[in-house]
Design an enzyme around this catalytic site. Structure first.
Site, mmCIF file in Angstrom:
data_model
loop_
_atom_site.group_PDB
_atom_site.id
_atom_site.type_symbol
_atom_site.label_atom_id
_atom_site.label_comp_id
_atom_site.label_asym_id
_atom_site.label_seq_id
_atom_site.Cartn_x
_atom_site.Cartn_y
_atom_site.Cartn_z
ATOM 1 N N GLY A 39 0.664 21.178 24.970
ATOM 2 C CA GLY A 39 1.083 21.150 23.556
ATOM 3 C C GLY A 39 2.130 20.098 23.232
ATOM 4 N N THR A 41 5.572 17.784 22.701
ATOM 5 C CA THR A 41 6.790 17.977 21.910
ATOM 6 C C THR A 41 6.528 18.954 20.773
ATOM 7 N N SER A 146 7.086 10.802 22.575
ATOM 8 C CA SER A 146 8.413 10.205 22.376
ATOM 9 C C SER A 146 9.512 11.146 22.856
ATOM 10 N N ILE A 185 14.857 15.817 11.157
ATOM 11 C CA ILE A 185 15.364 16.774 12.143
ATOM 12 C C ILE A 185 16.738 17.288 11.729
ATOM 13 N N GLY A 186 17.620 16.383 11.324
ATOM 14 C CA GLY A 186 18.978 16.776 10.944
ATOM 15 C C GLY A 186 18.968 17.808 9.826
ATOM 16 N N LEU A 187 18.096 17.614 8.835
ATOM 17 C CA LEU A 187 18.102 18.518 7.677
ATOM 18 C C LEU A 187 17.383 19.828 7.983
ATOM 19 N N LEU A 320 4.404 11.665 13.558
ATOM 20 C CA LEU A 320 3.991 12.955 13.012
ATOM 21 C C LEU A 320 2.817 13.507 13.805
ATOM 22 N N HIS A 322 0.236 15.316 12.837
ATOM 23 C CA HIS A 322 -1.104 15.144 12.257
ATOM 24 C C HIS A 322 -1.573 13.698 12.345
ATOM 25 N N HIS A 445 -3.657 30.239 -12.510
ATOM 26 C CA HIS A 445 -2.376 30.627 -13.111
ATOM 27 C C HIS A 445 -2.016 32.043 -12.678
HETATM 28 P P1 FAD Z 1 4.027 14.542 22.273
HETATM 29 O O1 FAD Z 1 3.825 15.743 21.441
HETATM 30 O O2 FAD Z 1 5.412 14.051 22.479
HETATM 31 O O3 FAD Z 1 3.336 14.818 23.649
HETATM 32 C C1 FAD Z 1 3.405 13.935 24.720
HETATM 33 C C2 FAD Z 1 3.166 14.701 26.005
HETATM 34 O O4 FAD Z 1 2.959 13.766 27.049
HETATM 35 C C3 FAD Z 1 4.337 15.559 26.436
HETATM 36 O O5 FAD Z 1 3.903 16.877 26.690
HETATM 37 C C4 FAD Z 1 4.830 14.912 27.722
HETATM 38 O O6 FAD Z 1 5.330 15.831 28.663
HETATM 39 C C5 FAD Z 1 3.567 14.255 28.225
HETATM 40 N N1 FAD Z 1 3.800 13.121 29.120
HETATM 41 C C6 FAD Z 1 4.591 12.038 28.888
HETATM 42 N N2 FAD Z 1 4.507 11.165 29.903
HETATM 43 C C7 FAD Z 1 3.653 11.708 30.799
HETATM 44 C C8 FAD Z 1 3.153 11.284 32.057
HETATM 45 N N3 FAD Z 1 3.474 10.082 32.575
HETATM 46 N N4 FAD Z 1 2.305 12.099 32.734
HETATM 47 C C9 FAD Z 1 1.923 13.302 32.207
HETATM 48 N N5 FAD Z 1 2.359 13.745 31.018
HETATM 49 C C10 FAD Z 1 3.205 12.956 30.317
HETATM 50 N N6 FAD Z 1 5.737 16.453 13.282
HETATM 51 C C11 FAD Z 1 5.034 16.973 12.250
HETATM 52 O O7 FAD Z 1 3.995 16.425 11.888
HETATM 53 N N7 FAD Z 1 5.438 18.118 11.626
HETATM 54 C C12 FAD Z 1 6.574 18.757 11.986
HETATM 55 O O8 FAD Z 1 6.913 19.795 11.394
HETATM 56 C C13 FAD Z 1 7.343 18.228 13.046
HETATM 57 N N8 FAD Z 1 8.481 18.838 13.443
HETATM 58 C C14 FAD Z 1 9.181 18.324 14.509
HETATM 59 C C15 FAD Z 1 10.362 18.957 14.879
HETATM 60 C C16 FAD Z 1 11.101 18.469 15.941
HETATM 61 C C17 FAD Z 1 12.368 19.170 16.340
HETATM 62 C C18 FAD Z 1 10.641 17.319 16.646
HETATM 63 C C19 FAD Z 1 11.402 16.797 17.818
HETATM 64 C C20 FAD Z 1 9.474 16.682 16.269
HETATM 65 C C21 FAD Z 1 8.742 17.165 15.188
HETATM 66 N N9 FAD Z 1 7.584 16.538 14.743
HETATM 67 C C22 FAD Z 1 6.876 17.050 13.690
HETATM 68 C C23 FAD Z 1 7.073 15.329 15.401
HETATM 69 C C24 FAD Z 1 5.927 15.687 16.368
HETATM 70 O O9 FAD Z 1 6.396 16.630 17.306
HETATM 71 C C25 FAD Z 1 5.408 14.458 17.078
HETATM 72 O O10 FAD Z 1 5.060 13.475 16.119
HETATM 73 C C26 FAD Z 1 4.195 14.781 17.908
HETATM 74 O O11 FAD Z 1 4.491 15.752 18.874
HETATM 75 C C27 FAD Z 1 3.645 13.536 18.610
HETATM 76 O O12 FAD Z 1 2.532 13.891 19.339
HETATM 77 P P2 FAD Z 1 2.071 13.054 20.623
HETATM 78 O O13 FAD Z 1 0.804 13.719 21.073
HETATM 79 O O14 FAD Z 1 2.053 11.626 20.324
HETATM 80 O O15 FAD Z 1 3.215 13.265 21.703
HETATM 81 P P1 NAD Z 2 14.639 10.132 11.189
HETATM 82 O O1 NAD Z 2 14.233 8.726 11.363
HETATM 83 O O2 NAD Z 2 13.894 11.002 10.250
HETATM 84 O O3 NAD Z 2 16.173 10.195 10.733
HETATM 85 C C1 NAD Z 2 17.200 9.588 11.462
HETATM 86 C C2 NAD Z 2 18.350 9.312 10.511
HETATM 87 O O4 NAD Z 2 19.483 8.932 11.276
HETATM 88 C C3 NAD Z 2 18.058 8.184 9.536
HETATM 89 O O5 NAD Z 2 18.277 8.635 8.217
HETATM 90 C C4 NAD Z 2 19.058 7.109 9.945
HETATM 91 O O6 NAD Z 2 19.502 6.326 8.851
HETATM 92 C C5 NAD Z 2 20.189 7.927 10.568
HETATM 93 N N1 NAD Z 2 21.053 7.170 11.483
HETATM 94 C C6 NAD Z 2 20.686 6.249 12.402
HETATM 95 N N2 NAD Z 2 21.789 5.770 13.054
HETATM 96 C C7 NAD Z 2 22.877 6.408 12.525
HETATM 97 C C8 NAD Z 2 24.287 6.355 12.754
HETATM 98 N N3 NAD Z 2 24.820 5.531 13.662
HETATM 99 N N4 NAD Z 2 25.104 7.160 12.046
HETATM 100 C C9 NAD Z 2 24.585 7.990 11.102
HETATM 101 N N5 NAD Z 2 23.254 8.063 10.829
HETATM 102 C C10 NAD Z 2 22.402 7.301 11.528
HETATM 103 O O7 NAD Z 2 14.654 10.747 12.682
HETATM 104 P P2 NAD Z 2 14.812 12.242 13.178
HETATM 105 O O8 NAD Z 2 15.292 13.109 12.112
HETATM 106 O O9 NAD Z 2 15.567 12.153 14.460
HETATM 107 O O10 NAD Z 2 13.323 12.625 13.515
HETATM 108 C C11 NAD Z 2 12.574 11.884 14.513
HETATM 109 C C12 NAD Z 2 11.111 11.891 14.214
HETATM 110 O O11 NAD Z 2 10.581 13.197 14.339
HETATM 111 C C13 NAD Z 2 10.842 11.414 12.803
HETATM 112 O O12 NAD Z 2 10.134 10.212 12.897
HETATM 113 C C14 NAD Z 2 10.006 12.460 12.180
HETATM 114 O O13 NAD Z 2 8.824 11.916 11.653
HETATM 115 C C15 NAD Z 2 9.667 13.444 13.297
HETATM 116 N N6 NAD Z 2 9.874 14.797 12.742
HETATM 117 C C16 NAD Z 2 9.059 15.217 11.749
HETATM 118 C C17 NAD Z 2 9.257 16.445 11.180
HETATM 119 C C18 NAD Z 2 8.365 16.882 10.073
HETATM 120 O O14 NAD Z 2 7.313 16.295 9.905
HETATM 121 N N7 NAD Z 2 8.710 17.888 9.312
HETATM 122 C C19 NAD Z 2 10.294 17.254 11.595
HETATM 123 C C20 NAD Z 2 11.126 16.792 12.601
HETATM 124 C C21 NAD Z 2 10.885 15.560 13.178
#
Ligand code: FAD
Ligand code: NAD
Length: 467
Positions: A39, A41, A146, A185-187, A320, A322, A445
């Protein structure tokens, strides 16, 4: 050594979807994941656990702030963080187990261990038990995702100075959570703890929160979150973070060079994420990356090495889930000789605060910058009967349409269930609907979606009915 038609490295929403689609198309498929649960990240430390905690904290917040007005008297609501974390872990487990089931159902071979390219067609896998195995593969999809970024000179000790991963596992509700980065993430995670009673201070480098979205959204969200007790320090760059046994000190400076000092008990560093390719052996396979470490691909998501593809967070574009999944499907279909297509302009972005924020297409700032003649129509939720009924009157829908053709170019929503509502805008824009097309369609509605219809009416000769 076992041979596969396709080997997918990484089991996130990019990798596991790619593996399923490859198997559906008849390829003998392997999926390599270094962790014991599938699954990536998204399911383990991202989308799913954060939404589980957001939902729990929202219930608590409503119980303590809105229930009384709804006519529900409760003696004392208490936040039980360990139980919230326990429930979150169960949701994660069920979701990850679901992916394992799907792998079995689709006859995908799952291999647990860290994958490293030996060359372009042989991958070695270091298992957690120390054993090393190898597979031979005709084609590979790199979906390694990532990891959190940090700032120069700042050490993430994972105790007081934390990333999103630790923020999903805290043992106590922070008294004062300092969040670096007013992005998604921060929000979202700031909201979890603010709702549970923490003081939350967001330090953001830009002059707006969620600055990459339509600016009107960040402005409105900041207003609402400030009412919930968030403090915002915009246009502030963090210069130092120092942690003690029980506290953390953060220094930042504004654009004029004026310095401020903050003291809290936790500091969440949420300044973006970086592609993860550690020990993947890209050099051995000859795969190239760009200056930011992202794997370079062509329009079919093939790298510079024939037969090796890359998808998701490890390549350019929105990080993202999706987006990663669409790319996984695309690559599998390209391999099968089909001609799939992704409209990157129509990948919606969502922030799961409350109110939710959701957006698709061009922002008003982008339209201005590229000189497009457009018209805008807005509708506030305070004029929606549905929103009044549920006491969710903050926010609005904004529709941007081409001035001449009326084609919808962007939809930006802040409000209740915006994350679900944005799907209507995606469908409309995929079929190149005009604002009038949506304005003339019947919307049930009372629903929140009526606000989209009204905003489209407003964009079409300013003829919204309910405002
Ligand atoms: P990942 O999900 O990062 O999966 C990569 C996998 O590869 C990992 O399991 C890792 O262990 C594995 N891997 C890496 N290197 C190797 C290797 N050499 N050998 C074997 N396995 C390896 N996105 C949304 O669209 N909606 C959200 O609500 C949302 N919320 C988020 C909340 C948080 C706190 C965070 C951190 C991210 C969120 N994201 C969200 C972003 C989303 O999680 C990522 O965009 C998404 O997971 C990326 O998918 P991916 O398949 O590219 O990689
Ligand atoms: P982000 O890019 O959304 O926000 C990072 C923020 O940090 C930016 O606004 C930037 O200006 C600020 N920043 C950078 N350097 C700084 C500094 N020195 N001091 C103060 N502020 C600084 O990144 P994120 O919130 O870490 O999320 C990472 C990724 O995960 C995003 O690309 C996002 O798409 C994905 N994510 C998506 C969801 C969702 O889809 N709901 C939820 C969580 C994470």
């Amino acid at each position: 050594m076992e041979s596969f038609d396709v080997t997918v490295i990484g089991s996130g929403p990019g990798g596991y979807v790619a593996a399923i689609r490859c198997a559906q198309l008849g390829f003998k498929t392997a999926l390599i994941e270094k962790y014991n649960t599938l699954g990536g990240t998204c399911l383990n430390v991202g989308c799913i656990p954060s939404k589980a905690l957001l939902d729990s904290s929202e219930h608590f917040f409503n119980a303590t702030t809105h229930f009384k007005e709804h006519g529900i008297d409760i003696k004392e609501a208490k936040a039980n963080l360990p139980q919230m974390i326990k429930r979150k872990a169960l949701v994660v487990k069920q979701t990850c187990d679901g992916v394992s089931f799907l792998m079995k159902k689709n006859k995908v071979t799952v291999i647990t261990g860290h994958a490293t390219f030996k060359n372009a067609t042989v991958i070695s896998i270091a298992g957690t038990d120390g054993k090393v195995s190898e597979v031979e593969t005709k084609r590979t999809i790199i979906a390694t995702g990532s990891k959190p970024s940090t700032l120069p000179g700042i050490t993430i000790d994972k105790k007081r100075v934390i990333t999103s991963t630790e923020a999903l596992e805290l043992k106590e509700i922070p008294k004062h959570l300092i969040v670096i980065g007013g992005g998604v993430i921060g929000l979202e995670l700031g909201s979890v703890y603010a709702r549970l009673g923490a003081k939350v201070t967001v330090v953001e480098f830009m002059d707006s929160i969620i600055a990459s979205m339509d600016r009107s959204l960040g402005k409105e969200l900041q207003k609402v979150l400030a009412k919930e007790g968030f403090e915002f320090l915009l246009s502030h760059k963090v210069t130092s973070v120092k942690s003690g046994a029980k506290d953390v000190q953060v220094e930042a400076e504004n654009s004029k060079g004026e310095k401020i000092k903050l003291s809290g008990d936790y500091c969440l560093v949420a300044v973006g994420r970086k592609p993860y390719t550690e020990n993947l052996g890209l050099e051995s396979a000859g795969v190239k990356t760009d200056e930011r470490g992202r794997i370079l691909t062509d329009d079919n998501l093939q790298t510079n090495v024939s037969g090796i593809y890359a998808i998701g967070d490890v390549i350019k574009g929105a990080m993202l889930a999706h987006k990663a999944s669409e790319e996984g499907t695309l690559v599998a279909e390209v391999m099968a000789g089909q001609q799939p297509h992704i409209n990157y302009r129509l990948i919606p972005g969502v922030v799961y605060t409350w109110p939710e924020v959701a957006s698709v297409g061009f922002t008003e700032e982008e339209l201005k910058a590229n000189g497009t003649q457009y018209k805008a129509g807005s509708f506030p939720f305070k004029a929606s009967g549905r929103a009044r009924a549920s006491m969710d009157t903050d926010g609005f829908v904004k529709v941007l349409a081409d001035k001449t053709s009326d084609e919808i170019l962007g939809v930006h929503i802040i409000g209740p269930r915006a994350a679900d509502m944005i799907a209507e805008a995606v469908v409309a824009m995929e079929y190149r609907a005009s604002a009038e097309d949506i304005a003339r369609m019947s919307h049930a509605h009372p629903t929140f979606t009526e606000a989209i219809k009204e905003a489209c009416l407003a964009a079409t000769e300013n003829r919204a009915i309910h405002i």
